[in-house]
Design an enzyme around this catalytic site. Sequence first.
Site, PDB file in Angstrom:
ATOM      1  N   ASP A 145      -4.929  27.247  11.008  1.00  0.00           N
ATOM      2  CA  ASP A 145      -3.687  27.530  11.750  1.00  0.00           C
ATOM      3  C   ASP A 145      -2.563  27.918  10.799  1.00  0.00           C
ATOM      4  O   ASP A 145      -1.630  28.590  11.193  1.00  0.00           O
ATOM      5  CB  ASP A 145      -3.292  26.302  12.579  1.00  0.00           C
ATOM      6  CG  ASP A 145      -4.256  26.111  13.758  1.00  0.00           C
ATOM      7  OD1 ASP A 145      -4.609  27.132  14.392  1.00  0.00           O
ATOM      8  OD2 ASP A 145      -4.684  24.966  14.016  1.00  0.00           O
TER       9      ASP A 145
ATOM     10  N   ASN B 178     -12.184  24.416   5.894  1.00  0.00           N
ATOM     11  CA  ASN B 178     -12.603  23.336   6.792  1.00  0.00           C
ATOM     12  C   ASN B 178     -14.124  23.245   6.786  1.00  0.00           C
ATOM     13  O   ASN B 178     -14.791  23.998   6.081  1.00  0.00           O
ATOM     14  CB  ASN B 178     -12.053  23.565   8.208  1.00  0.00           C
ATOM     15  CG  ASN B 178     -12.519  24.894   8.771  1.00  0.00           C
ATOM     16  OD1 ASN B 178     -13.704  25.107   8.995  1.00  0.00           O
ATOM     17  ND2 ASN B 178     -11.579  25.816   8.969  1.00  0.00           N
TER      18      ASN B 178
ATOM     19  N   ILE C 198      -5.843  34.718  16.574  1.00  0.00           N
ATOM     20  CA  ILE C 198      -6.670  35.909  16.799  1.00  0.00           C
ATOM     21  C   ILE C 198      -7.066  36.017  18.268  1.00  0.00           C
ATOM     22  O   ILE C 198      -6.913  37.066  18.904  1.00  0.00           O
ATOM     23  CB  ILE C 198      -7.925  35.866  15.891  1.00  0.00           C
ATOM     24  CG1 ILE C 198      -7.497  35.735  14.423  1.00  0.00           C
ATOM     25  CG2 ILE C 198      -8.789  37.106  16.085  1.00  0.00           C
ATOM     26  CD1 ILE C 198      -8.600  35.331  13.471  1.00  0.00           C
TER      27      ILE C 198
ATOM     28  N   PRO D 133      -1.751  34.138  12.353  1.00  0.00           N
ATOM     29  CA  PRO D 133      -1.831  34.717  13.697  1.00  0.00           C
ATOM     30  C   PRO D 133      -2.948  34.046  14.494  1.00  0.00           C
ATOM     31  O   PRO D 133      -3.966  33.645  13.925  1.00  0.00           O
ATOM     32  CB  PRO D 133      -2.168  36.191  13.427  1.00  0.00           C
ATOM     33  CG  PRO D 133      -2.701  36.245  12.045  1.00  0.00           C
ATOM     34  CD  PRO D 133      -2.132  35.084  11.296  1.00  0.00           C
TER      35      PRO D 133
ATOM     36  N   LYS E 294      -6.204  24.194  27.461  1.00  0.00           N
ATOM     37  CA  LYS E 294      -6.283  25.183  26.376  1.00  0.00           C
ATOM     38  C   LYS E 294      -6.710  26.547  26.915  1.00  0.00           C
ATOM     39  O   LYS E 294      -6.229  27.582  26.482  1.00  0.00           O
ATOM     40  CB  LYS E 294      -7.243  24.700  25.282  1.00  0.00           C
ATOM     41  CG  LYS E 294      -7.215  25.592  24.053  1.00  0.00           C
ATOM     42  CD  LYS E 294      -7.921  24.988  22.862  1.00  0.00           C
ATOM     43  CE  LYS E 294      -7.087  23.916  22.191  1.00  0.00           C
ATOM     44  NZ  LYS E 294      -7.672  23.429  20.952  1.00  0.00           N
TER      45      LYS E 294
ATOM     46  N   LYS F 244      -4.386  29.766  26.287  1.00  0.00           N
ATOM     47  CA  LYS F 244      -4.856  30.948  25.543  1.00  0.00           C
ATOM     48  C   LYS F 244      -4.950  32.174  26.449  1.00  0.00           C
ATOM     49  O   LYS F 244      -5.176  33.278  25.963  1.00  0.00           O
ATOM     50  CB  LYS F 244      -6.221  30.667  24.911  1.00  0.00           C
ATOM     51  CG  LYS F 244      -6.200  29.560  23.869  1.00  0.00           C
ATOM     52  CD  LYS F 244      -6.343  30.098  22.465  1.00  0.00           C
ATOM     53  CE  LYS F 244      -6.325  28.964  21.452  1.00  0.00           C
ATOM     54  NZ  LYS F 244      -6.297  29.417  20.071  1.00  0.00           N
TER      55      LYS F 244
HETATM   56  N1  CTP Z   1      -8.459  30.665  17.164  1.00  0.00           N
HETATM   57  C1  CTP Z   1      -8.136  31.934  16.715  1.00  0.00           C
HETATM   58  N2  CTP Z   1      -7.141  32.104  15.803  1.00  0.00           N
HETATM   59  C2  CTP Z   1      -6.435  31.038  15.350  1.00  0.00           C
HETATM   60  C3  CTP Z   1      -6.763  29.738  15.802  1.00  0.00           C
HETATM   61  C4  CTP Z   1      -7.792  29.582  16.705  1.00  0.00           C
HETATM   62  O1  CTP Z   1      -8.771  32.908  17.133  1.00  0.00           O
HETATM   63  N3  CTP Z   1      -5.477  31.229  14.466  1.00  0.00           N
HETATM   64  C5  CTP Z   1      -9.509  30.515  18.194  1.00  0.00           C
HETATM   65  C6  CTP Z   1     -10.707  29.745  17.712  1.00  0.00           C
HETATM   66  O2  CTP Z   1     -11.696  30.624  17.185  1.00  0.00           O
HETATM   67  C7  CTP Z   1     -11.183  29.077  19.008  1.00  0.00           C
HETATM   68  C8  CTP Z   1      -9.908  28.851  19.789  1.00  0.00           C
HETATM   69  O3  CTP Z   1      -8.955  29.758  19.224  1.00  0.00           O
HETATM   70  O4  CTP Z   1     -11.959  29.960  19.777  1.00  0.00           O
HETATM   71  C9  CTP Z   1      -9.378  27.455  19.802  1.00  0.00           C
HETATM   72  O5  CTP Z   1      -8.920  27.073  18.566  1.00  0.00           O
HETATM   73  P1  CTP Z   1      -8.074  25.734  18.330  1.00  0.00           P
HETATM   74  O6  CTP Z   1      -7.729  25.708  16.901  1.00  0.00           O
HETATM   75  O7  CTP Z   1      -8.803  24.557  18.878  1.00  0.00           O
HETATM   76  O8  CTP Z   1      -6.849  25.984  19.281  1.00  0.00           O
HETATM   77  P2  CTP Z   1      -5.350  25.839  19.039  1.00  0.00           P
HETATM   78  O9  CTP Z   1      -4.725  26.709  20.060  1.00  0.00           O
HETATM   79  O10 CTP Z   1      -5.028  26.091  17.618  1.00  0.00           O
HETATM   80  O11 CTP Z   1      -5.074  24.345  19.463  1.00  0.00           O
HETATM   81  P3  CTP Z   1      -4.869  22.971  18.605  1.00  0.00           P
HETATM   82  O12 CTP Z   1      -3.466  22.623  18.851  1.00  0.00           O
HETATM   83  O13 CTP Z   1      -5.822  22.030  19.221  1.00  0.00           O
HETATM   84  O14 CTP Z   1      -5.184  23.281  17.170  1.00  0.00           O
END
Ligand code: CTP
Length: 399
Positions: free
Chosen positions: A280, A211, A309, A307, A339, A343
């Site tokens: 993701d 990305n 993280i 996963p 969110k 989380k």
């Molecule tokens: N993050 C992470 N591990 C992942 C995906 C995201 O640690 N596999 C962390 C990112 O570093 C960020 C936060 O989660 O701090 C939000 O990521 P985001 O991708 O926006 O959240 P998602 O829960 O994946 O929501 P969305 O459906 O918007 O993608």
Amino acid sequence: MNLAGKKILLGLTGGIACYKAAELARGLVKAGAGVQVVMTEASRHFITPVTMQALSGKPVYTDQWDSRISNNMAHIDLSREADLILIAPCSADFMRKLVHGAADDLLSTLCLARPSTVPLLVAPAMNVEMWENPATKRNADQLRADRVVLLGPASGDQACGDTGLGRMLEPDQLLEAVSAFFQPKRLAGRHVMITAGPTFEPIDPVRGITNLSSGKMGYAIARAAHAAGATVTLVSGPTALQTPLGVTRVPVTTAREMHEAVMSEITAYDLFIAVAAVADWRVASVSEQKIKKQAGQTPTLQFEQNPDILASVAALPSPPYCVGFAAESEDLLRQGAAKREKKGIPLLVGNIGHQTFGRDDNALVLFDEHGHQSLARASKETLAIRLIEEISRRLPAKT
Ligand code: CTP
């Protein structure tokens, strides 16, 4: 970088790295500092006072007996006026002089005469054999024991053709160190882990999915946390950025590698800041060979979930204080609050607008249990310092 109102005494001693001191003086002035240059006789064989005067905007002092100071005590006045003394480059011989309290030229005398409240930072620069000589090592240890801050040296190619430790740090690294020195130590004694940059999920040996994250925000936060006195580990996906001075960088490529690097160490940390743009999904079966074109066929990729993280860290029995980041394309205020809940973290930082990738500035909204608060658009460096201030205010006291 903001050094407005700070008075820096920049001392130059003899060494080819004097050419970098010109750039350094320029950078200090650009950051708003008042720069008074003092040069030893040896340094004037490498660069002229005229150059340093033009860049610092002030006449340069070179002589202990300079009559421009009315009481004829340049060594006293100059060292009292400074907020910080930086010797760059600092030769092996000048290190020796500092160790022994020499006072046989203006620069050594003013270092000896400086009040204990004026910090002395030195950037050693010399040939690798000189740096590794036991005599220099003894002097370096003694300087540290005398609470002189040694910046570098770095390792690499040297002007003399050798390779190894002894190169002076680059001007931007020295600027960073000076700026860090003035930051309040709000995170002293804290261990901070930060994820930054993109991840790269391979498709085959030459292709992959990534990305547009540049890593700039995460690296700026790592610099700000280090400047605030924390011990910082930066788990970073592939970026072109330089590792911030004093920060331990753990390079990773995929989301699973990032997950493993974080989970294997995180229990020793007080604070976790997840800035990385983690993929993701990953490709379910990575081809061992390069996928070749076949007439009339297009490949289909199957994905598997990576996963999460941040959620894994937040779900630990006694997690560190967790900070997440989010880039939403719409309705940030509602999505951000949701969110944070999803989380299970105390603080979520939303990027205003999702076109923050690669830019040097940003604007943020902070979501916590009390609601939300904005941090106005500014450079990522400034925002990172503001953010560290906000986080340290919320961080539970160490037990
Ligand atoms: N993050 C992470 N591990 C992942 C995906 C995201 O640690 N596999 C962390 C990112 O570093 C960020 C936060 O989660 O701090 C939000 O990521 P985001 O991708 O926006 O959240 P998602 O829960 O994946 O929501 P969305 O459906 O918007 O993608």
